[in-house]
Design a protein around this motif. Structure first.
Motif, mmCIF file in Angstrom:
data_model
loop_
_atom_site.group_PDB
_atom_site.id
_atom_site.type_symbol
_atom_site.label_atom_id
_atom_site.label_comp_id
_atom_site.label_asym_id
_atom_site.label_seq_id
_atom_site.Cartn_x
_atom_site.Cartn_y
_atom_site.Cartn_z
ATOM 1 N N HIS A 134 -5.994 -11.702 -31.576
ATOM 2 C CA HIS A 134 -6.573 -11.663 -30.234
ATOM 3 C C HIS A 134 -5.542 -11.187 -29.210
ATOM 4 C CE1 HIS A 134 -9.283 -14.454 -32.263
ATOM 5 N NE2 HIS A 134 -10.162 -14.231 -31.294
ATOM 6 N N LEU A 135 -6.017 -10.409 -28.259
ATOM 7 C CA LEU A 135 -5.235 -10.011 -27.089
ATOM 8 C C LEU A 135 -5.970 -10.550 -25.870
ATOM 9 C CD1 LEU A 135 -3.040 -8.327 -25.583
ATOM 10 C CD2 LEU A 135 -4.677 -6.421 -25.635
ATOM 11 N N VAL A 136 -5.239 -11.287 -25.026
ATOM 12 C CA VAL A 136 -5.849 -11.887 -23.842
ATOM 13 C C VAL A 136 -5.084 -11.432 -22.608
ATOM 14 C CG1 VAL A 136 -6.526 -14.037 -22.695
ATOM 15 C CG2 VAL A 136 -6.542 -13.907 -25.194
ATOM 16 N N PHE A 137 -5.826 -11.032 -21.569
ATOM 17 C CA PHE A 137 -5.203 -10.638 -20.315
ATOM 18 C C PHE A 137 -6.211 -10.744 -19.191
ATOM 19 C CE2 PHE A 137 -6.764 -6.733 -22.269
ATOM 20 C CZ PHE A 137 -7.434 -6.096 -21.238
ATOM 21 N N GLU A 138 -5.683 -10.703 -17.969
ATOM 22 C CA GLU A 138 -6.532 -10.712 -16.784
ATOM 23 C C GLU A 138 -6.849 -9.276 -16.398
ATOM 24 O OE1 GLU A 138 -5.842 -11.478 -12.141
ATOM 25 O OE2 GLU A 138 -5.156 -13.093 -13.444
ATOM 26 N N ARG A 139 -8.109 -8.990 -16.190
ATOM 27 C CA ARG A 139 -8.530 -7.658 -15.781
ATOM 28 C C ARG A 139 -7.866 -7.255 -14.475
ATOM 29 N NH1 ARG A 139 -14.443 -5.958 -14.628
ATOM 30 N NH2 ARG A 139 -13.879 -7.348 -12.969
ATOM 31 N N ASP A 140 -7.579 -5.980 -14.347
ATOM 32 C CA ASP A 140 -6.975 -5.451 -13.127
ATOM 33 C C ASP A 140 -7.916 -4.384 -12.578
ATOM 34 O OD1 ASP A 140 -5.251 -4.566 -11.120
ATOM 35 O OD2 ASP A 140 -3.508 -4.554 -12.435
ATOM 36 N N HIS A 186 0.280 -22.533 -14.256
ATOM 37 C CA HIS A 186 -0.465 -23.735 -13.885
ATOM 38 C C HIS A 186 -1.950 -23.535 -13.616
ATOM 39 C CE1 HIS A 186 0.664 -22.118 -9.964
ATOM 40 N NE2 HIS A 186 -0.313 -22.818 -9.458
ATOM 41 N N ASP A 187 -2.392 -22.342 -13.223
ATOM 42 C CA ASP A 187 -3.816 -22.180 -12.918
ATOM 43 C C ASP A 187 -4.325 -20.787 -13.275
ATOM 44 O OD1 ASP A 187 -2.505 -20.800 -10.941
ATOM 45 O OD2 ASP A 187 -3.760 -21.531 -9.306
ATOM 46 N N SER A 188 -3.863 -20.256 -14.371
ATOM 47 C CA SER A 188 -4.257 -18.915 -14.799
ATOM 48 C C SER A 188 -5.507 -18.981 -15.679
ATOM 49 C CB SER A 188 -3.109 -18.266 -15.579
ATOM 50 O OG SER A 188 -3.562 -17.108 -16.240
ATOM 51 N N PRO A 189 -6.631 -18.434 -15.209
ATOM 52 C CA PRO A 189 -7.840 -18.433 -16.045
ATOM 53 C C PRO A 189 -7.646 -17.682 -17.368
ATOM 54 C CG PRO A 189 -8.390 -17.864 -13.779
ATOM 55 C CD PRO A 189 -6.893 -17.865 -13.882
ATOM 56 N N ALA A 190 -6.882 -16.602 -17.335
ATOM 57 C CA ALA A 190 -6.671 -15.843 -18.570
ATOM 58 C C ALA A 190 -5.842 -16.642 -19.568
ATOM 59 C CB ALA A 190 -5.995 -14.510 -18.255
ATOM 60 N N LEU A 191 -4.802 -17.306 -19.096
ATOM 61 C CA LEU A 191 -4.004 -18.139 -19.994
ATOM 62 C C LEU A 191 -4.846 -19.288 -20.527
ATOM 63 C CD1 LEU A 191 -1.339 -18.754 -21.363
ATOM 64 C CD2 LEU A 191 -0.628 -19.973 -19.282
ATOM 65 N N HIS A 192 -5.681 -19.854 -19.688
ATOM 66 C CA HIS A 192 -6.591 -20.911 -20.129
ATOM 67 C C HIS A 192 -7.504 -20.394 -21.244
ATOM 68 C CE1 HIS A 192 -9.829 -23.928 -19.910
ATOM 69 N NE2 HIS A 192 -8.871 -24.732 -19.464
ATOM 70 N N SER A 211 -8.583 -18.406 -40.706
ATOM 71 C CA SER A 211 -7.282 -18.829 -40.201
ATOM 72 C C SER A 211 -7.335 -18.950 -38.683
ATOM 73 C CB SER A 211 -6.207 -17.832 -40.632
ATOM 74 O OG SER A 211 -6.486 -16.569 -40.083
ATOM 75 N N LYS A 212 -6.386 -19.688 -38.144
ATOM 76 C CA LYS A 212 -6.336 -19.877 -36.691
ATOM 77 C C LYS A 212 -5.906 -18.576 -36.019
ATOM 78 C CE LYS A 212 -5.760 -24.265 -35.385
ATOM 79 N NZ LYS A 212 -5.024 -25.184 -34.579
ATOM 80 N N PRO A 213 -6.368 -18.358 -34.804
ATOM 81 C CA PRO A 213 -6.025 -17.128 -34.090
ATOM 82 C C PRO A 213 -4.524 -16.983 -33.838
ATOM 83 C CG PRO A 213 -7.842 -18.265 -33.004
ATOM 84 C CD PRO A 213 -7.312 -19.192 -34.050
ATOM 85 N N ARG A 214 -4.089 -15.744 -33.832
ATOM 86 C CA ARG A 214 -2.722 -15.376 -33.452
ATOM 87 C C ARG A 214 -2.891 -14.488 -32.220
ATOM 88 N NH1 ARG A 214 1.141 -16.341 -37.214
ATOM 89 N NH2 ARG A 214 2.370 -14.536 -36.558
ATOM 90 N N VAL A 215 -2.372 -14.958 -31.102
ATOM 91 C CA VAL A 215 -2.723 -14.399 -29.805
ATOM 92 C C VAL A 215 -1.514 -13.823 -29.075
ATOM 93 C CG1 VAL A 215 -3.695 -14.959 -27.534
ATOM 94 C CG2 VAL A 215 -4.613 -16.065 -29.587
ATOM 95 N N ILE A 216 -1.710 -12.642 -28.508
ATOM 96 C CA ILE A 216 -0.773 -12.134 -27.506
ATOM 97 C C ILE A 216 -1.418 -12.404 -26.163
ATOM 98 C CG2 ILE A 216 0.171 -10.073 -26.376
ATOM 99 C CD1 ILE A 216 0.643 -8.864 -29.112
ATOM 100 N N TYR A 217 -0.677 -13.113 -25.305
ATOM 101 C CA TYR A 217 -1.103 -13.255 -23.925
ATOM 102 C C TYR A 217 -0.265 -12.266 -23.125
ATOM 103 C CZ TYR A 217 -2.166 -14.658 -19.299
ATOM 104 O OH TYR A 217 -2.565 -14.611 -17.986
ATOM 105 N N TRP A 218 -0.929 -11.273 -22.574
ATOM 106 C CA TRP A 218 -0.271 -10.166 -21.873
ATOM 107 C C TRP A 218 -0.185 -10.486 -20.387
ATOM 108 C CZ3 TRP A 218 -3.057 -4.811 -21.390
ATOM 109 C CH2 TRP A 218 -2.206 -3.884 -20.790
ATOM 110 N N PHE A 219 0.999 -10.921 -19.967
ATOM 111 C CA PHE A 219 1.243 -11.163 -18.544
ATOM 112 C C PHE A 219 1.351 -9.823 -17.841
ATOM 113 C CE2 PHE A 219 2.730 -15.316 -19.993
ATOM 114 C CZ PHE A 219 2.248 -16.146 -18.997
ATOM 115 N N ARG A 220 0.810 -9.767 -16.621
ATOM 116 C CA ARG A 220 0.861 -8.538 -15.849
ATOM 117 C C ARG A 220 1.228 -8.875 -14.416
ATOM 118 N NH1 ARG A 220 -3.454 -5.359 -18.394
ATOM 119 N NH2 ARG A 220 -4.916 -5.899 -16.804
ATOM 120 N N THR A 221 0.273 -9.002 -13.540
ATOM 121 C CA THR A 221 0.578 -9.286 -12.140
ATOM 122 C C THR A 221 0.552 -10.776 -11.825
ATOM 123 O OG1 THR A 221 -1.735 -8.999 -11.593
ATOM 124 C CG2 THR A 221 -0.313 -7.077 -11.334
ATOM 125 N N ASP A 222 0.048 -11.557 -12.717
ATOM 126 C CA ASP A 222 -0.157 -12.980 -12.478
ATOM 127 C C ASP A 222 0.863 -13.775 -13.290
ATOM 128 O OD1 ASP A 222 -1.173 -15.370 -11.741
ATOM 129 O OD2 ASP A 222 -3.144 -15.083 -12.635
#
Length: 161
Positions: A100-106, A18-24, A3-14
């Motif tokens: 999947h959980l996706v976020f930008e490292r801090d 328009h130019d978020s590598p983690a969102l990409h 099945s297709k991924p079901r993703v949480i994109y965890w926004f934090r400081t960013d």
């Protein structure tokens, strides 16, 4: 066929689209569902010594981010949750059948500890974690310190070498 991924994109400081590598990275998974989430982490809410203008700026940024998300998809918005990520994200993994959980490292010491716990909980729940290296900074701060012999950089010359 999986099945297709079901993703949480965890926004934090960013808080930008328009130019978020983690969102990409999250969108590269071609998810069936992508849940944009912001957690009001009590560690920061109750320990941060900031004035009302800074809090208002953050609220305004969240509102703008949610509006931007809705402009892209009328059925979506930013989920703003008032709970520590270590406790709420495992609940959401289960409730939303997240793969999947996706976020930008801090690099903040508390954030590293929190993120390690969240990653551990995600893995226990069978959720794959994608933590991008950096996005809100030009260079990964941890790599700069390591390249400078374990000491913080004090000049641009140290960054360039």
């Amino acid at each position: 066929m999986p099945s297709k991924p079901r993703v949480i994109y965890w926004f934090r400081t960013d808080l930008r689209l328009h130019d978020s590598p983690a969102l990409h990275a999250a969108l590269d998974l071609k998810p069936e569902c992508l849940y944009p989430v912001w957690c009001w982490d009590p560690h920061y809410v109750y320990r941060a010594r900031v004035g009302p203008n800074r809090w208002q700026f953050l609220l305004d940024c969240q509102t703008d981010l949610s509006s931007s998300i809705t402009k892209l998809n009328k059925k979506s918005k930013l989920f703003v949750i008032r709970e520590a990520p270590q406790t709420v994200l495992p609940k959401l993994f289960k409730a939303w059948s997240i793969s999947h959980l996706v976020f930008e490292r801090d690099t903040d010491p508390y954030a590293k500890e929190r993120d390690a716990k969240v990653v551990e909980l995600a893995r226990e729940a069978g959720v794959e974690v994608v933590a991008t290296r950096h996005g809100r900074t030009l260079y990964d701060p941890d790599e700069l310190v390591q390249a400078n012999g374990g000491k913080p950089t004090m000049s641009i010359t140290q960054v360039q070498h």
